[in-house]
Design a protein around this motif. Structure first.
Motif, mmCIF file in Angstrom:
data_model
loop_
_atom_site.group_PDB
_atom_site.id
_atom_site.type_symbol
_atom_site.label_atom_id
_atom_site.label_comp_id
_atom_site.label_asym_id
_atom_site.label_seq_id
_atom_site.Cartn_x
_atom_site.Cartn_y
_atom_site.Cartn_z
ATOM 1 N N ALA A 141 1.009 -1.184 0.296
ATOM 2 C CA ALA A 141 -0.072 0.295 0.069
ATOM 3 C C ALA A 141 1.018 1.184 0.098
ATOM 4 C CB ALA A 141 -0.847 -0.288 1.372
ATOM 5 N N PRO A 142 1.408 1.756 -1.340
ATOM 6 C CA PRO A 142 2.140 3.099 -1.309
ATOM 7 C C PRO A 142 1.268 4.056 -0.296
ATOM 8 C CG PRO A 142 1.909 1.562 -3.692
ATOM 9 C CD PRO A 142 0.681 1.748 -2.302
ATOM 10 N N ASP A 143 2.189 4.980 -0.261
ATOM 11 C CA ASP A 143 1.766 5.753 0.381
ATOM 12 C C ASP A 143 1.419 6.832 -0.258
ATOM 13 O OD1 ASP A 143 2.632 5.886 3.257
ATOM 14 O OD2 ASP A 143 4.658 6.745 2.900
ATOM 15 N N THR A 144 1.480 6.996 -1.464
ATOM 16 C CA THR A 144 1.017 7.815 -2.927
ATOM 17 C C THR A 144 1.281 6.920 -4.142
ATOM 18 O OG1 THR A 144 1.414 10.272 -1.583
ATOM 19 C CG2 THR A 144 0.545 9.634 -4.038
ATOM 20 N N MET A 145 0.454 6.493 -5.185
ATOM 21 C CA MET A 145 0.804 6.060 -6.382
ATOM 22 C C MET A 145 0.749 6.339 -7.390
ATOM 23 S SD MET A 145 -0.709 2.222 -6.327
ATOM 24 C CE MET A 145 -2.220 1.927 -6.525
ATOM 25 N N VAL A 146 1.052 6.206 -8.851
ATOM 26 C CA VAL A 146 0.517 7.177 -9.972
ATOM 27 C C VAL A 146 0.184 6.229 -10.709
ATOM 28 C CG1 VAL A 146 0.223 8.702 -11.097
ATOM 29 C CG2 VAL A 146 1.318 9.020 -9.174
ATOM 30 N N ALA A 147 -1.087 5.889 -11.356
ATOM 31 C CA ALA A 147 -0.536 5.358 -12.470
ATOM 32 C C ALA A 147 -0.643 5.988 -13.647
ATOM 33 C CB ALA A 147 -1.374 3.677 -11.818
ATOM 34 N N PHE A 148 -0.223 5.807 -15.069
ATOM 35 C CA PHE A 148 -0.901 6.255 -16.241
ATOM 36 C C PHE A 148 -1.334 5.194 -17.165
ATOM 37 C CE2 PHE A 148 2.528 9.023 -14.657
ATOM 38 C CZ PHE A 148 2.341 10.738 -14.898
ATOM 39 N N GLY A 149 -2.230 5.422 -17.331
ATOM 40 C CA GLY A 149 -3.372 5.091 -18.443
ATOM 41 C C GLY A 149 -4.477 4.366 -17.686
ATOM 42 N N ARG A 150 -4.602 4.887 -17.147
ATOM 43 C CA ARG A 150 -5.894 3.795 -15.528
ATOM 44 C C ARG A 150 -6.735 5.648 -15.600
ATOM 45 N NH1 ARG A 150 -6.962 0.006 -17.939
ATOM 46 N NH2 ARG A 150 -8.351 0.389 -16.047
ATOM 47 N N ALA A 151 -8.456 4.708 -16.088
ATOM 48 C CA ALA A 151 -8.892 5.893 -15.801
ATOM 49 C C ALA A 151 -9.376 6.460 -14.133
ATOM 50 C CB ALA A 151 -10.351 5.158 -16.286
ATOM 51 N N LYS A 152 -9.650 6.988 -14.398
ATOM 52 C CA LYS A 152 -9.666 7.842 -12.685
ATOM 53 C C LYS A 152 -11.128 7.222 -12.591
ATOM 54 C CE LYS A 152 -8.306 12.616 -13.583
ATOM 55 N NZ LYS A 152 -6.974 12.284 -13.042
ATOM 56 N N GLY A 153 -11.094 6.895 -11.047
ATOM 57 C CA GLY A 153 -12.620 6.366 -10.308
ATOM 58 C C GLY A 153 -11.914 5.624 -8.673
ATOM 59 N N ASP A 154 -12.926 5.334 -8.090
ATOM 60 C CA ASP A 154 -13.058 4.628 -6.639
ATOM 61 C C ASP A 154 -13.018 3.103 -6.737
ATOM 62 O OD1 ASP A 154 -13.232 7.269 -5.247
ATOM 63 O OD2 ASP A 154 -15.943 7.037 -5.072
ATOM 64 N N ARG A 155 -11.872 2.821 -5.891
ATOM 65 C CA ARG A 155 -11.278 1.577 -6.087
ATOM 66 C C ARG A 155 -11.218 0.739 -4.488
ATOM 67 N NH1 ARG A 155 -9.665 3.679 -10.346
ATOM 68 N NH2 ARG A 155 -8.474 2.701 -12.662
ATOM 69 N N GLY A 156 -11.485 -0.070 -4.015
ATOM 70 C CA GLY A 156 -10.973 -0.568 -2.839
ATOM 71 C C GLY A 156 -10.384 -1.332 -2.700
ATOM 72 N N SER A 157 -9.105 -1.461 -4.166
ATOM 73 C CA SER A 157 -7.936 -1.688 -4.018
ATOM 74 C C SER A 157 -7.471 -1.714 -5.627
ATOM 75 C CB SER A 157 -7.640 -3.210 -3.301
ATOM 76 O OG SER A 157 -8.078 -3.829 -4.766
ATOM 77 N N TYR A 158 -5.977 -1.726 -6.279
ATOM 78 C CA TYR A 158 -5.336 -1.878 -7.258
ATOM 79 C C TYR A 158 -5.474 -3.007 -7.329
ATOM 80 C CZ TYR A 158 -3.370 0.235 -11.717
ATOM 81 O OH TYR A 158 -3.003 -0.122 -12.599
ATOM 82 N N LYS A 159 -5.827 -3.899 -8.060
ATOM 83 C CA LYS A 159 -5.570 -5.087 -9.059
ATOM 84 C C LYS A 159 -5.292 -5.563 -9.969
ATOM 85 C CE LYS A 159 -9.753 -7.193 -6.486
ATOM 86 N NZ LYS A 159 -9.963 -5.783 -5.523
ATOM 87 N N GLN A 160 -4.088 -5.480 -10.466
ATOM 88 C CA GLN A 160 -3.632 -4.826 -12.178
ATOM 89 C C GLN A 160 -4.079 -5.983 -12.513
ATOM 90 O OE1 GLN A 160 1.201 -4.587 -11.158
ATOM 91 N NE2 GLN A 160 1.112 -5.645 -13.043
ATOM 92 N N TRP A 161 -4.250 -7.327 -12.491
ATOM 93 C CA TRP A 161 -4.881 -7.479 -13.896
ATOM 94 C C TRP A 161 -6.099 -7.177 -14.289
ATOM 95 C CZ3 TRP A 161 -3.994 -8.988 -8.972
ATOM 96 C CH2 TRP A 161 -5.435 -9.562 -8.026
ATOM 97 N N LEU A 162 -7.263 -6.675 -13.032
ATOM 98 C CA LEU A 162 -7.992 -5.877 -13.575
ATOM 99 C C LEU A 162 -7.544 -4.667 -14.408
ATOM 100 C CD1 LEU A 162 -10.019 -6.403 -11.128
ATOM 101 C CD2 LEU A 162 -10.341 -7.837 -13.283
ATOM 102 N N GLU A 163 -6.663 -3.676 -14.467
ATOM 103 C CA GLU A 163 -5.798 -2.699 -14.764
ATOM 104 C C GLU A 163 -5.211 -3.095 -15.872
ATOM 105 O OE1 GLU A 163 -7.304 0.082 -13.322
ATOM 106 O OE2 GLU A 163 -7.982 -0.757 -11.259
ATOM 107 N N ASP A 164 -5.338 -3.608 -17.084
ATOM 108 C CA ASP A 164 -5.062 -3.595 -18.340
ATOM 109 C C ASP A 164 -3.125 -4.086 -17.766
ATOM 110 O OD1 ASP A 164 -6.972 -3.549 -20.023
ATOM 111 O OD2 ASP A 164 -6.910 -0.947 -20.526
ATOM 112 N N ASN A 165 -3.231 -4.684 -16.938
ATOM 113 C CA ASN A 165 -1.689 -4.881 -16.284
ATOM 114 C C ASN A 165 -0.699 -4.498 -15.984
ATOM 115 O OD1 ASN A 165 -0.602 -7.838 -15.445
ATOM 116 N ND2 ASN A 165 0.234 -7.491 -16.783
ATOM 117 N N ILE A 166 -1.309 -2.593 -16.068
ATOM 118 C CA ILE A 166 -0.780 -1.534 -16.014
ATOM 119 C C ILE A 166 0.173 -1.520 -14.636
ATOM 120 C CG2 ILE A 166 -0.392 0.626 -16.339
ATOM 121 C CD1 ILE A 166 -1.920 0.468 -18.798
ATOM 122 N N ALA A 167 1.071 -1.387 -14.348
ATOM 123 C CA ALA A 167 1.515 -1.611 -12.498
ATOM 124 C C ALA A 167 1.855 -0.015 -12.206
ATOM 125 C CB ALA A 167 2.999 -1.546 -12.466
#
Length: 232
Positions: A67-93
């Motif tokens: 759980a990074p203190d702050t993380m930024v994912a380019f190429g992923r849409a804004k919006g609420d998430r309970g967690s960041y499951k990478q395989w549901l995010e076009d496998n974008i870390a």
């Protein structure tokens, strides 16, 4: 007979039971960085920014997570998430990660975090210790996170922000605006609104003066015509 769990049966908790921060100084820096990045990329719908959000990089594995203190994912849409499951995010870390140290952080913990971010594809990793005003960064080269030797004056390749070290860490937007606390941002916006209101009032005053002068001239011209005096 024990039934094997399918990947769809696995639960990925949204909370790891750990506090977001250990003290107010650490928390204030987490909020400052996260919220200023939100403002910086507010108009880009495909930049997702989060604070203290669990990131699961591997489907089927709910123990490999951070759980990074702050993380930024380019190429992923804004919006609420309970967690960041990478395989549901076009496998974008997440490409950029910030960690803010507190006195409670241990070397083993920080080493484990570095190894995690290095292994799972973070492009830029920054650590700030506000107590010692110590800022360290790494960026990915040749497939691995490599240390940034001259961090003061460094411009983030992904974010475009510039880091400077003085009495504390200073972060500047590409336009040269300093990252501020939410309170200072609100006060700055309020001051700007006051200036705009004053300027608008001044314009209205000048407009009223011009209208009054024009009206006075019209009345004077009419009186002169009554006296038989024609104006050229």
């Amino acid at each position: 007979m024990v039934r094997q769990l399918n990947k769809t049966d696995i639960i990925y908790p949204d909370c790891d039971g750990q506090p977001m921060s250990d003290n107010t100084l650490q928390f204030s820096w987490i909020v400052k960085i996260k919220e200023n990045l939100e403002i910086l990329f507010a108009d880009d719908p495909n930049v997702f920014i989060a604070g203290d959000l669990l990131w699961y990089p591997v489907e089927g594995d709910n123990t490999t997570r951070r759980a990074p203190d702050t993380m930024v994912a380019f190429g992923r849409a804004k919006g609420d998430r309970g967690s960041y499951k990478q395989w549901l995010e076009d496998n974008i870390a997440p490409q950029v990660v910030f960690e803010i140290l507190s006195p409670g952080n241990r070397l083993a913990e920080m080493t484990a975090k570095f190894e995690f971010y290095d292994r799972y594809g973070v492009e830029e990793y920054y650590i700030y210790d506000p107590d010692r005003v110590d800022f360290t960064g790494w960026w990915r080269q040749d497939g691995r996170l490599q240390g940034i030797s001259e961090i003061s004056g460094w411009i983030s390749p992904r974010l475009g922000v510039r880091f400077e070290l003085g009495d504390e860490l200073e972060i500047y937007t590409p336009a040269g605006e300093l990252f501020l606390s939410p309170v200072k941002i609100a006060k700055k916006a309020e001051a700007a609104q006051v200036r705009a209101t004053v300027a608008e009032s001044q314009v209205q005053i000048e407009r009223d003066r011009a209208d009054a002068a024009e009206q006075k001239a019209t009345i004077m011209a009419a009186k002169l015509r009554e006296l038989g005096i024609e104006l050229d």
